[in-house]
Enzyme design. Structure first.
Site, mmCIF file in Angstrom:
data_model
loop_
_atom_site.group_PDB
_atom_site.id
_atom_site.type_symbol
_atom_site.label_atom_id
_atom_site.label_comp_id
_atom_site.label_asym_id
_atom_site.label_seq_id
_atom_site.Cartn_x
_atom_site.Cartn_y
_atom_site.Cartn_z
ATOM 1 N N ASP A 134 -4.571 0.093 -6.097
ATOM 2 C CA ASP A 134 -4.360 0.458 -4.703
ATOM 3 C C ASP A 134 -4.981 -0.579 -3.769
ATOM 4 O OD1 ASP A 134 -3.675 1.810 -2.400
ATOM 5 O OD2 ASP A 134 -5.291 3.276 -2.544
ATOM 6 N N ASP B 191 0.831 -1.200 0.000
ATOM 7 C CA ASP B 191 0.000 0.000 0.000
ATOM 8 C C ASP B 191 0.865 1.249 0.000
ATOM 9 O OD1 ASP B 191 -2.196 1.671 0.152
ATOM 10 O OD2 ASP B 191 -2.468 1.397 2.308
ATOM 11 N N GLU C 89 -2.382 10.278 -0.859
ATOM 12 C CA GLU C 89 -3.667 9.581 -0.782
ATOM 13 C C GLU C 89 -4.001 9.203 0.654
ATOM 14 O OE1 GLU C 89 -6.361 6.133 -0.509
ATOM 15 O OE2 GLU C 89 -4.263 6.212 0.080
ATOM 16 N N GLU C 90 -2.976 8.850 1.434
ATOM 17 C CA GLU C 90 -3.227 8.262 2.750
ATOM 18 C C GLU C 90 -3.848 9.227 3.756
ATOM 19 O OE1 GLU C 90 -3.367 5.337 3.286
ATOM 20 O OE2 GLU C 90 -1.842 4.175 2.253
#
Length: 462
Positions: A353, A291, A325-326
């Protein structure tokens, strides 16, 4: 004589029916290239082992930007460039500590601060703890949580074959649990890790205080599933026990970072853009190989294969490595903002993802006509054991795209082991299987090729 002619015709017809189509030949070549010449595994090894964790705003995130830019430039694409984006800069600080305090007995349990959380006092936080199964149960308790630490302990449901369904059903307590607990006067919150198995790895993840004033923020952390089981059992034996935890995280000013972009220019419809991508940032507990290091290198591999085969796309194919993104989604939002400013027309977007495991298919966001069209490709994927084409969420970063007519898809690998690693300290390079990673890249290349060759079904005018 007539029999001989008839037999000859039947044989020729048979040969024709068993002959491979151009699509089949090209797809076979994509898989061959991925399984014998791929660079994605070595790219990921460097990204994971030489650079490491890549939380937004960190020096290693900047290293990853420069490294992937250099690698894309080495492929000889038509364009490679960086797109500026301001990103959050949250730092964990020193390692967290926590223990169950039952009388004079201290039992240490593994925790990690959730992204965006505030710190405890320097001496830590000690309070009585109250267990709930979710936000709805918390709200029913009302004033009973005042002055206490709320322990959210709703587990992921093991009955669902689609593990992301289980994740989606309980991740709200991680994202919004602290906010809701703070509204009722709680002094802290602890959340069971989003994990289907029992282990000692606490899993990080984003949380949000929403529109709460800063003076109401409370520290929040994830506890490992083994720790959650122990804490729940201990509370049943002694509801008056206390919990202690200490964390020193903080949010610093935003930092300038970048989305990394490379292009193969379309030869027929260059103004039509097709995106393939993953997110370059990771959580800070490990190097984020699944990830989303896997998605990054698979997306890079798609354009490497096409370029290596001298494929001339009809539409512009753009690989985008999104930042943040996180814990914010700023990269995806910025990409869409610039796209609108430039009046760009995106017709297709593909995101990886969900880890680097064996590809099973795609999760698709499309209208009925385009979904039906993609399902018609199923026979071309069957020889590679790719068979699942379902309507569903395609990806967080491409989710920002709002072109008038766009189809979105997310690579759908086997998800049974994904949450063993998701946001945890064991999401490292040794958790990656080289062949599974490469199969995912080939599967993505195949869908990009088919979408480029055949386009999308445009909505009819009313």
């Amino acid at each position: 004589m007539k029999k001989t002619i008839l037999l000859t015709v039947l044989v020729l017809n048979g040969l024709t029916s068993f002959a491979q189509s151009n699509d089949e030949k090209n797809i076979k070549l994509f898989y061959k290239k991925a399984l014998t010449e791929s660079k994605c595994y070595s790219w990921l090894e460097y990204l994971s082992n030489d650079i490491g964790a890549r939380l937004s705003g960190s020096p290693t995130a900047e290293e990853a930007v420069q490294y992937t830019k250099r690698q894309l430039e080495s492929l000889g694409l038509d364009k490679v460039y960086l797109q500026e984006v301001m990103v959050p800069h949250w730092v964990r600080g020193e390692k967290e500590t926590a223990y169950i305090l039952d009388g004079k007995v201290k039992t240490i349990v593994p925790i990690c601060a959730l992204g965006g959380s505030v710190a405890t006092a320097k001496t830590g936080l000690t309070a009585e703890i109250i267990e709930v199964q979710g936000i709805n149960e918390l709200k029913e308790l009302g004033d009973k949580v005042k002055g206490k630490i709320v322990f959210f302990n709703r587990p992921m449901n093991p009955e669902n074959i689609e593990t992301f369904v289980s994740y989606g059903a309980c991740v709200d307590q991680r994202f919004a649990g602290a906010k809701e607990a703070a509204k009722l006067g709680a002094v802290g919150s602890i959340v069971r890790s989003m994990n289907l198995r029992l282990d000692d790895f606490p899993h990080a993840g984003a949380q949000s205080y929403g529109d709460l004033p800063k003076e109401q923020y409370i520290p929040t952390a994830a506890i490992s599933t083994n720790g959650a089981e122990l804490l729940s059992k201990s509370l049943k034996a002694n509801p008056a026990l206390k919990f202690y935890f200490k964390q020193s995280c903080q949010t610093l000013p935003d930092v300038l970072s970048y989305n990394v972009i490379g292009e193969l220019t379309g030869t027929v419809n260059p103004s039509n853009i097709m995106v393939v991508g993953g997110h370059l940032d990771s959580w800070d507990l490990a190097d984020g190989s699944h990830d989303d290091g896997a998605g990054v290198v698979q997306s890079m591999e798609v354009v490497r294969i096409l370029k290596n085969l001298n494929y001339k796309p009809k539409n512009t194919i753009r690989v985008v490595l999104f930042m943040n993104e996180e814990n914010g989604g700023k990269g995806g939002a910025r990409y869409e903002e610039v796209s609108k400013q430039n009046n760009e027309n995106h017709i297709f977007a593909l995101e990886s993802d969900s880890g680097g495991f064996t590809p099973r298919g795609f999760s698709i966001e499309a209208d009925d006509a385009n979904y039906k069209k993609i399902k018609e490709y199923k026979d071309l994927f069957e020889p590679y054991l790719v068979h699942s084409f379902t309507i569903g969420h395609a990806g967080s970063d491409i989710g920002h795209l709002t072109s008038k007519a766009i189809v979105k898809a997310g690579l759908k690998p086997d998800s049974q082991r994904y949450f063993d690693y998701h946001h945890a300290a064991n999401d490292k390079f040794d958790a990656i299987n080289k062949r599974e990673l490469e199969l995912g890249a080939a599967t993505m290349t195949t869908l990009m090729y088919l979408m480029d060759q055949n386009g999308i079904v445009l909505p009819t005018a009313n």
